[in-house]
Design a protein around this motif. Structure first.
Motif, PDB file in Angstrom:
ATOM      1  N   GLU A 105      -0.602   0.467  -5.040  1.00  6.13           N
ATOM      2  CA  GLU A 105       0.434   0.214  -6.043  1.00  6.13           C
ATOM      3  C   GLU A 105       0.877   1.495  -6.749  1.00  6.13           C
ATOM      4  O   GLU A 105       2.049   1.663  -7.073  1.00  6.13           O
ATOM      5  N   VAL A 155       9.454  -0.890  -0.060  1.00  6.77           N
ATOM      6  CA  VAL A 155       8.497   0.152  -0.461  1.00  6.77           C
ATOM      7  C   VAL A 155       7.223  -0.488  -0.996  1.00  6.77           C
ATOM      8  O   VAL A 155       6.115  -0.088  -0.641  1.00  6.77           O
ATOM      9  N   ILE A 156       7.373  -1.513  -1.838  1.00  8.69           N
ATOM     10  CA  ILE A 156       6.200  -2.223  -2.383  1.00  8.69           C
ATOM     11  C   ILE A 156       5.372  -2.812  -1.248  1.00  8.69           C
ATOM     12  O   ILE A 156       4.155  -2.684  -1.220  1.00  8.69           O
ATOM     13  N   ASP A 157       6.046  -3.468  -0.304  1.00  9.68           N
ATOM     14  CA  ASP A 157       5.345  -4.135   0.797  1.00  9.68           C
ATOM     15  C   ASP A 157       4.629  -3.147   1.711  1.00  9.68           C
ATOM     16  O   ASP A 157       3.564  -3.451   2.244  1.00  9.68           O
ATOM     17  N   ARG A 158       5.201  -1.963   1.906  1.00  8.32           N
ATOM     18  CA  ARG A 158       4.643  -1.001   2.855  1.00  8.32           C
ATOM     19  C   ARG A 158       3.642  -0.017   2.249  1.00  8.32           C
ATOM     20  O   ARG A 158       2.930   0.646   2.979  1.00  8.32           O
ATOM     21  N   SER A 159       3.630   0.103   0.931  1.00  9.17           N
ATOM     22  CA  SER A 159       2.758   1.096   0.305  1.00  9.17           C
ATOM     23  C   SER A 159       1.303   0.635   0.336  1.00  9.17           C
ATOM     24  O   SER A 159       1.010  -0.505   0.001  1.00  9.17           O
ATOM     25  N   LEU A 186       9.147   4.327  -6.603  1.00 10.25           N
ATOM     26  CA  LEU A 186      10.156   3.549  -7.323  1.00 10.25           C
ATOM     27  C   LEU A 186      10.616   4.243  -8.596  1.00 10.25           C
ATOM     28  O   LEU A 186      11.781   4.135  -8.983  1.00 10.25           O
ATOM     29  N   GLN A 224       1.112   4.506  -5.500  1.00  8.67           N
ATOM     30  CA  GLN A 224       2.055   5.224  -4.642  1.00  8.67           C
ATOM     31  C   GLN A 224       3.435   4.574  -4.702  1.00  8.67           C
ATOM     32  O   GLN A 224       4.453   5.258  -4.806  1.00  8.67           O
ATOM     33  N   ALA A 225       3.458   3.250  -4.630  1.00  2.00           N
ATOM     34  CA  ALA A 225       4.735   2.539  -4.708  1.00  2.00           C
ATOM     35  C   ALA A 225       5.421   2.819  -6.041  1.00  2.00           C
ATOM     36  O   ALA A 225       6.627   3.054  -6.092  1.00  2.00           O
ATOM     37  N   TRP A 226       4.635   2.824  -7.116  1.00  2.00           N
ATOM     38  CA  TRP A 226       5.211   3.066  -8.441  1.00  2.00           C
ATOM     39  C   TRP A 226       5.863   4.447  -8.503  1.00  2.00           C
ATOM     40  O   TRP A 226       6.966   4.592  -9.046  1.00  2.00           O
ATOM     41  N   THR A 258       5.249  -3.481 -12.073  1.00  2.00           N
ATOM     42  CA  THR A 258       6.015  -3.133 -10.878  1.00  2.00           C
ATOM     43  C   THR A 258       7.095  -4.174 -10.594  1.00  2.00           C
ATOM     44  O   THR A 258       8.216  -3.821 -10.220  1.00  2.00           O
TER      45      THR A 258
END
Length: 183
Positions: free
Chosen positions: A103, A96-100, A110, A105-107, A75
């Protein structure tokens, strides 16, 4: 072999992985004091050191290639690549990384952003800047901004309203009056 690609040894309370090509097939398991081997058609297909109580012993090469890619994804590297596309793209991605909550979901978000970067390379940074300003961090928010061409409107408005920055060498009418110059 179970559908999940492991064999379970109750005495070890541990599952050992086998190559994904053997899922659902019958195998022979050789259990020795220090190791476990999995045989299929008179060929050794896997070998693990025994580890009592380990839960799961998984060999990365036993996964299908698509699963290996998913497990090995990075990531931080994706965020770094996205940051190269624009300051606001990178900021949006880090948020997005910080709020997801997870991991994965963030991926997924992104990865969608990466596709938008490919489709709209000249517009995506402005769209991300708008989304950050509006606290909108879902992929659908960026898609709406791009579809509605809100970023284009903003860019055009900013171009039309360019003002000169204040600078000590910019003189107004008061300067010439104070110098005794008459018009």
């Amino acid at each position: 072999v179970t559908p999940t690609g492991v064999i379970y040894l109750p005495e070890d309370k541990t599952s050992y992985s086998v190559p994904y090509s053997l899922q659902g097939k019958k195998v022979e398991v050789l259990v020795a004091p220090g190791y476990v081997e999995v045989w299929h058609d008179h060929e050794r297909m896997a070998r693990h050191d025994r580890q009592s109580g380990a839960g799961k012993i998984l060999c990365p090469t036993h996964r299908p290639e698509s699963h290996r890619w998913f497990a090995d994804r990075n990531t931080a590297e994706l965020v770094r690549d996205l940051s190269m596309k624009g300051t606001h793209v990178g900021s949006w991605a880090r948020t997005v990384i910080d709020r997801s909550p997870h991991e994965d979901q963030a991926w997924m978000i992104l990865d969608g952003l990466r596709q938008l970067v490919r489709r709209h390379p000249d517009r995506i940074d402005t769209a991300c800047r708008m989304a950050i300003g509006q606290e909108r961090f879902a992929l659908r928010d960026l898609k709406r901004i791009l579809a509605g061409e809100e970023d284009v409107t903003l860019a055009n408005d900013e171009r039309m309203n360019l003002e000169l920055p204040l600078h000590e060498n910019v003189r107004g009418p008061g300067y010439y009056t104070s110098q005794g110059v008459q018009a």
